[in-house]
Enzyme design. Structure first.
Site, PDB file in Angstrom:
ATOM      1  N   GLY A 198      12.305  48.518  28.244  1.00 55.93           N
ATOM      2  CA  GLY A 198      11.536  47.876  27.186  1.00 55.93           C
ATOM      3  C   GLY A 198      12.443  47.123  26.239  1.00 55.93           C
ATOM      4  O   GLY A 198      12.627  45.911  26.315  1.00 55.93           O
ATOM      5  N   ARG A 199      13.098  47.892  25.364  1.00 57.82           N
ATOM      6  CA  ARG A 199      13.881  47.316  24.265  1.00 57.82           C
ATOM      7  C   ARG A 199      14.899  46.260  24.708  1.00 57.82           C
ATOM      8  O   ARG A 199      15.021  45.214  24.092  1.00 57.82           O
ATOM      9  CB  ARG A 199      14.616  48.466  23.548  1.00 57.82           C
ATOM     10  CG  ARG A 199      15.225  48.074  22.221  1.00 57.82           C
ATOM     11  CD  ARG A 199      16.090  49.208  21.661  1.00 57.82           C
ATOM     12  NE  ARG A 199      15.446  50.492  21.706  1.00 57.82           N
ATOM     13  CZ  ARG A 199      14.771  51.040  20.698  1.00 57.82           C
ATOM     14  NH1 ARG A 199      14.656  50.405  19.563  1.00 57.82           N
ATOM     15  NH2 ARG A 199      14.227  52.238  20.827  1.00 57.82           N
ATOM     16  N   CYS A 227       1.794  51.106  -0.192  1.00 58.43           N
ATOM     17  CA  CYS A 227       1.847  52.103  -1.269  1.00 58.43           C
ATOM     18  C   CYS A 227       2.530  53.396  -0.862  1.00 58.43           C
ATOM     19  O   CYS A 227       1.923  54.476  -0.913  1.00 58.43           O
ATOM     20  CB  CYS A 227       0.441  52.378  -1.754  1.00 58.43           C
ATOM     21  SG  CYS A 227      -0.358  50.850  -2.213  1.00 58.43           S
TER      22      CYS A 227
HETATM   23  N1  LLP Z   1       9.823  54.658  30.211  1.00 59.79           N
HETATM   24  C1  LLP Z   1       9.218  55.626  29.511  1.00 59.79           C
HETATM   25  C2  LLP Z   1       8.567  56.711  30.238  1.00 59.79           C
HETATM   26  C3  LLP Z   1       9.241  55.590  28.111  1.00 59.79           C
HETATM   27  O1  LLP Z   1       8.648  56.561  27.429  1.00 59.79           O
HETATM   28  C4  LLP Z   1       9.893  54.537  27.443  1.00 59.79           C
HETATM   29  C5  LLP Z   1       9.934  54.476  25.979  1.00 59.79           C
HETATM   30  C6  LLP Z   1      10.493  53.523  28.219  1.00 59.79           C
HETATM   31  C7  LLP Z   1      10.449  53.631  29.603  1.00 59.79           C
HETATM   32  C8  LLP Z   1      11.184  52.326  27.612  1.00 59.79           C
HETATM   33  O2  LLP Z   1      12.277  52.671  26.837  1.00 59.79           O
HETATM   34  P1  LLP Z   1      13.213  51.514  26.232  1.00 59.79           P
HETATM   35  O3  LLP Z   1      13.882  50.818  27.378  1.00 59.79           O
HETATM   36  O4  LLP Z   1      12.353  50.582  25.475  1.00 59.79           O
HETATM   37  O5  LLP Z   1      14.161  52.227  25.353  1.00 59.79           O
HETATM   38  N2  LLP Z   1       9.174  53.388  19.121  1.00 59.79           N
HETATM   39  C9  LLP Z   1      10.559  53.740  19.346  1.00 59.79           C
HETATM   40  C10 LLP Z   1      10.901  53.757  20.824  1.00 59.79           C
HETATM   41  C11 LLP Z   1      10.026  54.684  21.612  1.00 59.79           C
HETATM   42  C12 LLP Z   1      10.329  54.671  23.083  1.00 59.79           C
HETATM   43  C13 LLP Z   1       9.256  55.375  23.832  1.00 59.79           C
HETATM   44  N3  LLP Z   1       9.419  55.375  25.237  1.00 59.79           N
HETATM   45  C14 LLP Z   1      11.461  52.770  18.591  1.00 59.79           C
HETATM   46  O6  LLP Z   1      10.954  51.850  17.964  1.00 59.79           O
HETATM   47  O7  LLP Z   1      12.674  52.961  18.604  1.00 59.79           O
END
Ligand code: LLP
Length: 410
Positions: A276-277, A344
């Site tokens: 994702g990120r 707020c």
């Molecule tokens: N696969 C699974 C099963 C996941 O739960 C996640 C992210 C990903 C892949 C993707 O992870 P990434 O490559 O994006 O790190 N809201 C938080 C991040 C939560 C991630 C949740 N799961 C933040 O803003 O840091």
């Protein structure tokens, strides 16, 4: 953010002067760079010389359909965690055979839909879920491909709110449980268990934790072979970090690619990632206007029109997103300033700076690295509409999601 640049004291994203976009617009606004996404895809795809993994985009990071279409064109699949994300991925044109479905709480309705769509893999997280998928699959007279998510009990060094591979986390099944399921797989006559998945957390800077995961899976595959069980896919999850601070180093995809290639060479399994990120984090910014500058004791509060409802990461994880004024190169102001939103509660803050540039009410600033978990974590808190989103592609830009209307919220 490689595509953010300063020309003649003005901030640009790609070749577009950000101030120009704002004419007649109501801020705050999300702006995304297609070029940046393409660069990220290329960097990831070229890091694996042999494994040629299927990269699935974790839609929870960014759910704008136009961004998904850019990813789709570059052969990226999708990692979804809800009916909504699955429908969105399909609508963006991503083929079912490039979609994996993760999540600890898939409902009967969601499972049924995923089975009917014949997606690549429903990655189950408990024996109960596997039993349910088997039952629904039988009712639908289907043979369904599933994966099992393993909880490897490997702790990644990151914010504790976003680790997922620790034994105290709710995710996946234990190794014993995994072997137990595999050994008794005949029980699940409507299922084909073809995948093993692991996701240990997010914003992971060090590849050491991934090396441990690979080692563990290496052992598991050897054991499975001895027991004459085989698995076709290894899904290594996502979690690769991006630099939020200037001093942060980049996640070393090249080095990581070498490790994965070695593993691939040994086991010849198809590799999947759920990223994702790293794909979209540095492609997005928020432009926000300074409403007031207010002094309380020795602190200057710069009150923005963007709040924690528009970008919740700083409030939830105390994460840092550098803020840059749209007009640069002027005197430093040697005092403590804090960027805050209009919401707020005191968690509605975007960080404290000492020695920041002199700012004026009415001018604009850019909040960086908001392309992942930015808009997707937004809410209507305080009855505030979700904001407009714009995409920049080379030197052209267009609105890809309109700002919500207050009337629609009432
Ligand atoms: N696969 C699974 C099963 C996941 O739960 C996640 C992210 C990903 C892949 C993707 O992870 P990434 O490559 O994006 O790190 N809201 C938080 C991040 C939560 C991630 C949740 N799961 C933040 O803003 O840091």
């Amino acid at each position: 953010m490689d595509t953010l640049n300063i020309r003649n004291k003005n901030l640009y994203l790609n070749d577009v002067k950000l101030e120009k976009i704002l004419k007649g617009k109501q801020t705050p606004i999300y702006i995304y760079s297609v070029d940046q996404i393409k660069k990220n895809i290329k960097e990831i795809q070229t890091s694996f010389k042999k494994a040629q993994p299927l990269i699935c985009f974790a839609i929870k990071a960014n759910s704008n359909i136009n961004i998904l279409k850019v990813l789709k064109k570059k052969n990226i699949g999708a990692d979804v965690v809800s009916m909504g994300e699955l429908k969105l991925a399909l609508k963006a044109g991503i083929k079912p055979n490039k979609i994996v479905f993760s999540g600890v709480g898939k409902t009967e309705q969601e499972i049924k839909f995923a089975i009917q769509k014949e997606i690549l893999s429903i990655n189950a997280e408990s024996s109960n879920e596997i039993e349910l998928i088997n039952k629904i699959s039988g009712k639908l007279k289907k043979q369904t491909n599933i994966g099992i998510r393993l909880n490897p009990n490997i702790v990644a060094k990151t914010n504790k709110k976003i680790t997922t591979g620790n034994k105290t986390n709710k995710f996946g099944v234990t190794i014993e449980n995994f072997y137990n399921i595999i050994t008794n797989k005949e029980k699940f006559e409507n299922l084909n268990i073809h995948l093993l998945s692991v996701h240990i957390g997010s914003q992971i800077k060090d590849i050491l934790a991934y090396k441990k995961v690979i080692k563990l899976i290496d052992n598991i595959l050897i054991k499975l072979k001895e027991k004459k069980h085989s698995i076709s896919y290894i899904d290594l999850g996502g979690g690769m970090s991006i630099p939020y601070f200037k001093k942060d180093s980049k996640f070393n995809f090249k080095k990581f690619g070498i490790e994965v290639d070695k593993f691939f060479k040994k086991h010849q399994k198809k590799i999947i990632f759920e990223i994702g990120r790293y794909l979209t984090g540095n492609c997005g910014i928020i432009i926000s206007k300074i409403i007031y500058i207010k002094k309380i004791n020795d602190r200057f509060f710069v009150i923005l029109d963007a709040g924690m409802n528009d970008m919740a990461r700083s409030a939830i994880y105390e994460s840092f997103h550098e803020i840059i004024p749209l007009k640069k190169n002027r005197k430093k102001f040697v005092k403590k300033i804090e960027f805050v939103g209009p919401i707020c509660e005191s968690s509605d803050t975007f960080g404290i700076y000492n020695n920041y540039f002199l700012l004026n009410e009415g001018e604009y600033v850019c909040i960086t690295n908001c392309g992942a978990y930015g808009r997707t974590l937004s809410s209507n808190y305080n009855m505030r509409p979700l904001i407009e989103e714009i995409i920049i592609d080379k030197n052209k830009y267009r609105t890809v999601r309109q700002r919500q209307k207050i009337e629609d919220l009432i």
